[in-house]
Enzyme design. Structure first.
Site, mmCIF file in Angstrom:
data_model
loop_
_atom_site.group_PDB
_atom_site.id
_atom_site.type_symbol
_atom_site.label_atom_id
_atom_site.label_comp_id
_atom_site.label_asym_id
_atom_site.label_seq_id
_atom_site.Cartn_x
_atom_site.Cartn_y
_atom_site.Cartn_z
ATOM 1 N N TYR A 1 -24.619 10.889 -10.382
ATOM 2 C CA TYR A 1 -25.176 12.247 -10.398
ATOM 3 C C TYR A 1 -25.440 12.752 -11.814
ATOM 4 O O TYR A 1 -26.292 13.603 -12.015
ATOM 5 C CB TYR A 1 -24.219 13.223 -9.713
ATOM 6 C CG TYR A 1 -24.392 13.344 -8.226
ATOM 7 C CD1 TYR A 1 -24.294 12.240 -7.399
ATOM 8 C CD2 TYR A 1 -24.645 14.592 -7.647
ATOM 9 C CE1 TYR A 1 -24.440 12.354 -6.037
ATOM 10 C CE2 TYR A 1 -24.794 14.717 -6.274
ATOM 11 C CZ TYR A 1 -24.693 13.598 -5.483
ATOM 12 O OH TYR A 1 -24.842 13.720 -4.122
ATOM 13 N N LYS B 1 -16.744 0.054 -4.422
ATOM 14 C CA LYS B 1 -17.597 -1.110 -4.151
ATOM 15 C C LYS B 1 -17.275 -2.139 -5.225
ATOM 16 O O LYS B 1 -18.148 -2.581 -5.988
ATOM 17 C CB LYS B 1 -19.073 -0.665 -4.158
ATOM 18 C CG LYS B 1 -20.064 -1.719 -3.689
ATOM 19 C CD LYS B 1 -20.012 -2.029 -2.203
ATOM 20 C CE LYS B 1 -20.944 -3.180 -1.858
ATOM 21 N NZ LYS B 1 -20.803 -3.626 -0.451
ATOM 22 N N ASP C 1 -18.881 0.315 2.288
ATOM 23 C CA ASP C 1 -19.656 0.018 3.502
ATOM 24 C C ASP C 1 -18.732 -0.140 4.706
ATOM 25 O O ASP C 1 -18.977 0.412 5.785
ATOM 26 C CB ASP C 1 -20.543 -1.221 3.308
ATOM 27 C CG ASP C 1 -19.806 -2.421 2.730
ATOM 28 O OD1 ASP C 1 -18.673 -2.249 2.220
ATOM 29 O OD2 ASP C 1 -20.347 -3.537 2.788
ATOM 30 N N ASP D 1 -20.274 12.004 -1.461
ATOM 31 C CA ASP D 1 -21.333 12.822 -0.874
ATOM 32 C C ASP D 1 -21.706 12.266 0.498
ATOM 33 O O ASP D 1 -21.771 12.994 1.493
ATOM 34 C CB ASP D 1 -22.554 12.829 -1.799
ATOM 35 C CG ASP D 1 -23.706 13.615 -1.210
ATOM 36 O OD1 ASP D 1 -23.454 14.720 -0.687
ATOM 37 O OD2 ASP D 1 -24.850 13.119 -1.256
ATOM 38 N N ASP E 1 -20.382 13.794 4.526
ATOM 39 C CA ASP E 1 -21.258 14.203 5.634
ATOM 40 C C ASP E 1 -20.881 13.447 6.908
ATOM 41 O O ASP E 1 -20.836 14.016 8.001
ATOM 42 C CB ASP E 1 -22.735 13.922 5.315
ATOM 43 C CG ASP E 1 -23.456 15.142 4.755
ATOM 44 O OD1 ASP E 1 -22.775 15.972 4.122
ATOM 45 O OD2 ASP E 1 -24.680 15.257 4.950
#
Ligand code: IPM
Ligand code: MG
Length: 368
Positions: free
Chosen positions: A143, A200, A233, A257, A261
């Protein structure tokens, strides 16, 4: 009498409607616990672009810094959507204030209100007992990393094709990982004592650093907390397979982020979820949902996430635990009594129990 200064940032879309309900609730709690809240309002997002040409005017950041807490509603809308890098975007207001106040910790609690359990698309036995806290790093990573868009003179590929080129950089410094890890471990100690760190590390160097630092902090200072690593993932999959197994989840900015959600939608009612953004100074509280431009100005938006963000403000900024508990109890009672805004109503909701924004706010206030 205690006095606190609150900076209100209504923003765009349904923002002004829902923040008014947050203020109603704050005033009611204030009256009950001999506390005065004094408000200043400032502009952020699309409305600030219209008025000042920028999504975060200096005066807004100053007003936020000068207050004891910031209550934000939502920013953005189709009017300001653009992919032109030279045009201002409402989201820059949000990112700017996060960076400007150094709000590196974003807490997004995900809990099921039993009255709304049927709203989830997941089976009842899968969501039973879901109570997790997403701890998202908020001022680093992709970001805020170096980025650029340019015309690629070099050319590449089989034909040496030229064209536009763009990159964003995911970068983390040790101290940034350390401080968010500490926040997660501290949160876990007050909850069920488990942290899931999401990364990751099988691909990204920044994730390998993340994993090393999280473990170093854990081993040195929080050996009593259970720590597990999970690849992002796989996490996306586990989150809808066995959501009740998670307690505190900690992750970098963009993974957080996306996963927040997903986690929010486990409950089936995004309109219910609040968030707190904390740093070392003034903190900011906002709903997890957006500005819902499609229903703006109609008085039908759900104000409960905004009201629950007031609950978080009382807890984290003012140590007013009782007032915070009162809000949670009042919201639970309103839902148990069958009151719904349109977004959380279903086929079984009688028409006379479907209410608008202001009425929903009043129903909560009555129970305080
Ligand atoms: C959020 C939002 C923001 C983010 C947007 C509006 C910039 O999606 O708070 O999750 O990506 O952080
Ligand atoms: Mg988001």
């Amino acid at each position: 009498m205690k006095e606190y200064k609150i900076c209100l940032l209504p923003g765009d879309g349904i923002g002004p409607e829902i923040i008014a309900e947050g203020v109603k609730v704050l005033d009611a709690v204030g009256a009950k616990y001999d506390t005065a809240f004094e408000y200043t309002e400032a502009s952020i997002g699309g409305c600030a672009i219209d008025a000042y040409g920028t999504a975060l005017p200096d005066s807004t950041l100053e007003a936020a810094k000068a207050s004891d807490a910031v209550l934000l509603a939502a920013v953005g809308g189709p009017k300001w959507d653009t992919t032109d890098p030279s045009k201002p975007r409402p989201e820059q207001g949000l990112l700017g204030i996060r960076k400007g106040l150094e709000l590196y910790t974003n807490l997004r609690p995900v809990q099921i209100f039993s009255a709304l359990a049927g709203a989830s698309t997941l089976k009842p036995e899968v969501i039973a007992g879901v109570d997790l806290m997403m701890v998202r790093e908020l001022t680093g990573g992709v970001y805020f990393g170096r980025r650029e868009r340019f015309y690629d003179e070099e050319g590449a590929g089989v034909n040496g094709a030229r064209g536009q080129r763009a990159y964003d950089t995911m970068e983390y410094r040790e101290y940034e990982i350390e401080r968010i890890a500490r926040q997660a471990f501290e949160a876990a100690r007050k909850r069920r004592g488990k942290v899931t760190s999401v990364d990751k590390a099988n691909v990204l160097e920044s994730s390998r650093l993340w994993r090393e630092i999280v473990h170093a902090i854990h081993d040195a200072d929080y050996p009593d907390v259970e720590l597990e690593d999970i690849l992002v993932d796989n996490c996306a999959m586990q989150l809808i397979t066995r959501p009740a197994d998670f307690d505190v989840m900690v992750t970098e900015n963009m993974f957080g982020d996306i996963l927040s959600d997903e986690a929010a939608q486990i409950t089936g009612s995004l309109g219910m979820l609040a968030s707190a953004s904390l740093g070392d100074g003034t903190a900011l509280y906002e709903p997890s949902h957006g500005s819902a431009p499609d229903i703006a100005g109609r008085g039908i938006a759900n104000p409960l996430a905004q009201i629950l963000s007031v609950e978080m403000m009382l807890r984290y900024s003012f140590a007013m635990q009782e007032g915070a508990d009162d809000i949670r109890r009042a919201v639970t009672e309103v839902l148990d009594a069958g009151w719904r805004t349109g977004d959380i109503a279903d086929a079984d909701t009688p028409a006379d129990k479907t209410v608008g924004t202001a009425r929903m706010g009043s129903l909560v206030v009555e129970r305080l």
